[in-house]
Enzyme design. Structure first.
Site, PDB file in Angstrom:
ATOM      1  N   TYR A   1       0.860  -1.181   0.000  1.00  0.00           N
ATOM      2  CA  TYR A   1       0.000   0.000   0.000  1.00  0.00           C
ATOM      3  C   TYR A   1       0.896   1.231   0.000  1.00  0.00           C
ATOM      4  CZ  TYR A   1      -3.464   3.438   1.635  1.00  0.00           C
ATOM      5  OH  TYR A   1      -4.280   4.541   1.770  1.00  0.00           O
TER       6      TYR A   1
ATOM      7  N   ASP B   1       9.374   2.866  -0.767  1.00  0.00           N
ATOM      8  CA  ASP B   1       8.362   3.527   0.054  1.00  0.00           C
ATOM      9  C   ASP B   1       8.659   3.174   1.514  1.00  0.00           C
ATOM     10  OD1 ASP B   1       4.697   3.473   0.254  1.00  0.00           O
ATOM     11  OD2 ASP B   1       6.256   4.281   1.573  1.00  0.00           O
TER      12      ASP B   1
ATOM     13  N   LYS C   1       4.932   9.439   8.411  1.00  0.00           N
ATOM     14  CA  LYS C   1       4.714   8.905   9.767  1.00  0.00           C
ATOM     15  C   LYS C   1       5.728   9.434  10.791  1.00  0.00           C
ATOM     16  CE  LYS C   1       2.343   4.852   7.917  1.00  0.00           C
ATOM     17  NZ  LYS C   1       0.954   4.875   8.408  1.00  0.00           N
TER      18      LYS C   1
HETATM   19  P1  KE4 Z   1      -0.689   8.494   4.439  1.00  0.00           P
HETATM   20  O1  KE4 Z   1      -1.196   9.208   3.192  1.00  0.00           O
HETATM   21  O2  KE4 Z   1      -1.763   7.667   5.105  1.00  0.00           O
HETATM   22  O3  KE4 Z   1       0.044   9.427   5.390  1.00  0.00           O
HETATM   23  O4  KE4 Z   1       0.440   7.459   3.967  1.00  0.00           O
HETATM   24  C1  KE4 Z   1       0.147   6.528   2.973  1.00  0.00           C
HETATM   25  C2  KE4 Z   1       1.103   5.355   3.090  1.00  0.00           C
HETATM   26  C3  KE4 Z   1       2.139   5.241   2.175  1.00  0.00           C
HETATM   27  N1  KE4 Z   1       3.026   4.217   2.244  1.00  0.00           N
HETATM   28  C4  KE4 Z   1       2.928   3.279   3.232  1.00  0.00           C
HETATM   29  C5  KE4 Z   1       3.926   2.169   3.268  1.00  0.00           C
HETATM   30  C6  KE4 Z   1       1.887   3.346   4.188  1.00  0.00           C
HETATM   31  O5  KE4 Z   1       1.793   2.397   5.139  1.00  0.00           O
HETATM   32  C7  KE4 Z   1       0.961   4.405   4.124  1.00  0.00           C
HETATM   33  C8  KE4 Z   1      -0.194   4.535   5.102  1.00  0.00           C
HETATM   34  N2  KE4 Z   1      -0.344   3.465   6.037  1.00  0.00           N
HETATM   35  C9  KE4 Z   1      -1.711   3.206   6.495  1.00  0.00           C
HETATM   36  C10 KE4 Z   1      -1.677   2.068   7.524  1.00  0.00           C
HETATM   37  N3  KE4 Z   1      -0.853   0.985   7.151  1.00  0.00           N
HETATM   38  C11 KE4 Z   1      -2.348   4.426   7.025  1.00  0.00           C
HETATM   39  C12 KE4 Z   1      -3.543   4.215   7.906  1.00  0.00           C
HETATM   40  C13 KE4 Z   1      -4.791   4.812   7.284  1.00  0.00           C
HETATM   41  O6  KE4 Z   1      -4.976   4.673   6.054  1.00  0.00           O
HETATM   42  O7  KE4 Z   1      -5.566   5.432   8.061  1.00  0.00           O
END
Ligand code: KE4
Length: 431
Positions: free
Chosen positions: A147, A242, A270
């Site tokens: 993701y 990523d 994060k």
């Molecule tokens: P954000 O746009 O949610 O800040 O980041 C996206 C993203 C990009 N790359 C990786 C490897 C990620 O894990 C994420 C976001 N992670 C999820 C949980 N695994 C966010 C939680 C949510 O969607 O509320």
């Protein structure tokens, strides 16, 4: 004392659903796959969070990874307050943005220039546009179950919420966009080679989580990342790591430090925001100087480099570097893993457990989980029962089988022991 009353959270959820889609601002918070209404959190302190019904939990979600120092760390609050009094945003340059970029480029040798954005999604989206802009090619390869945020090109066989809800893609992503995203299998270099061969010189970039976190935690097999680096070098394909989860998580220098790989572009998020909205993407100068205003690839953001977010992030990263927190974090995380494994032995269970540093997942399958296909053999029904039992026993893990649990510096040995005991009671409760 078991947590059993979630009434106030439920009334808040009823109210929320009247004005927010699905009652949440991000789907994974909806607790849809764990058969209960979501919690509403009142406050957090250290390793603990407290919900609006007064229930207390040891928190292993840590806001999905950012809070490696735990909740409401006094050092971060002090820095935030100091900066807040100077003003919250100027839409102009500030010194703290330079300090943040200097710190990141010092710690990540592969990052010569870095640009701040406001989320991991923005970071990966922008990195992708940069790769396409630089190469003039359109196709990308991503991996099943990875993701990378909700950018259109990534919502194909993605992990995290899509995997949790079993939606392979999303309406609204056009056919044309989807056609430019090719899907390979994590830990299977042949699956990548096949795609590269059948799309000769059409591929701009390959993007991956170097350690998967969004299908649950799945480490790269020996040589997988190196083979990928060799292949992308030979084929002139930009390699994007990523590291939104793994950056500053599995080592100060992320997975690229842990495995000794030199990606072309890195996405961060994060932890670098210390709990405030921050993302970043950076890499070799020859790519990054293609970004406006230096070059033609456009990317922008009103609140990019926001001083409050920079202050929280810079303080966090400075503590991580000064205190070199990783050896102690590894010890505590290893204790947790061993305790869970010990419990499963006692209960004659052989569920699969993957851990890299302070990110860990317990899969409710007896198969060794090394890719998307083995991860999805997990019994999500059993997981949801386990989740509820852990909640009752005062432990808050991610409300999805396909996410990671995170240990922070604020988790002490008593927390680890309590969690191992709760894990035993919860697993036994499933029998
Ligand atoms: P954000 O746009 O949610 O800040 O980041 C996206 C993203 C990009 N790359 C990786 C490897 C990620 O894990 C994420 C976001 N992670 C999820 C949980 N695994 C966010 C939680 C949510 O969607 O509320």
């Amino acid at each position: 004392m078991l947590n059993s009353n979630f009434e106030k959270s439920s009334t808040y959820f009823t109210r929320a659903r009247k004005v927010i889609p699905g009652g949440v601002n991000s789907p994974v918070r909806a607790f849809r796959s764990v058969g209960m209404n979501p919690l509403y959190i009142q406050r957090g302190k250290g390793s603990r969070i407290f919900d609006v019904d007064g229930n207390e939990y040891i928190d292993y979600v840590c806001s999905w990874g950012p809070l490696i120092l735990g909740h409401a760390d006094p050092r971060i609050l002090k820095r935030l307050t100091e900066y807040a009094h100077l003003g919250t945003s100027f839409g102009a340059n500030t010194e703290i943005e330079i300090k943040m970029a200097e710190l990141i480029t010092q710690i990540y040798p592969s990052i010569e220039l870095v640009r701040m954005v406001n989320s991991g999604t923005e970071a990966t989206m922008s990195a992708l546009r940069l790769a396409r802009g630089y190469t003039g090619k359109s196709k990308i390869i991503k991996f099943e179950g990875c993701y990378h945020g909700h950018g259109d090109s990534f919502l194909i066989k993605a992990g995290s919420g899509l995997l949790t809800f079993g939606i392979p893609g999303s309406p609204g992503v056009t056919e044309h966009t989807a056609q430019d995203t090719l899907i390979a299998r994590f830990n299977d270099i042949e699956s990548v080679e096949k795609l590269v061969d059948s799309n000769k010189s059409e591929i701009a970039a390959i993007i991956l989580e170097p350690i998967m976190g969004n299908a649950g935690v799945i480490p790269p097999r020996r040589n997988f990342l190196k083979d990928l680096r060799d292949l992308t070098k030979a084929e002139n394909i930009i390699l994007i790591f990523d590291e939104v989860i793994t950056g500053f998580r599995v080592a100060l220098g992320g997975a690229q430090e842990l495995y000794g790989i030199d990606p072309d572009i890195t996405c961060l998020g994060k932890i670098i925001g210390g709990g405030l909205p921050v993302g970043a993407f950076g890499g070799k100068r020859k790519y990054m100087e293609q970004l406006a205003p230096e070059g033609p690839v456009y990317q922008a953001g009103t609140l990019s480099g926001n001083p409050l977010a920079m202050a929280a992030g810079y303080e966090t990263l400075s503590v991580l570097r000064k205190d070199n927190i990783y050896p102690a974090l590894e010890k505590k995380s290893k204790l947790l893993e061993e305790g869970f494994k010990e419990n499963m032995k006692k209960l004659h269970l052989n569920f699969s457990l993957n851990r890299v540093g302070s990110m860990m997942s317990l899969f409710f399958t007896d198969q060794k989980v090394h890719d998307f296909n083995t991860a999805v053999t997990s019994n999500t029904k059993l997981f949801s029962m386990y989740f509820q039992k852990m909640l009752e026993n005062g432990i808050y893990i991610a409300p999805s089988q396909f996410e990671a649990s995170f240990v922070s510096t604020a988790h002490d040995h008593k927390d680890i022991e309590k969690t191992i005991e709760a894990n035993y009671l919860s697993l036994r409760g499933l029998l």
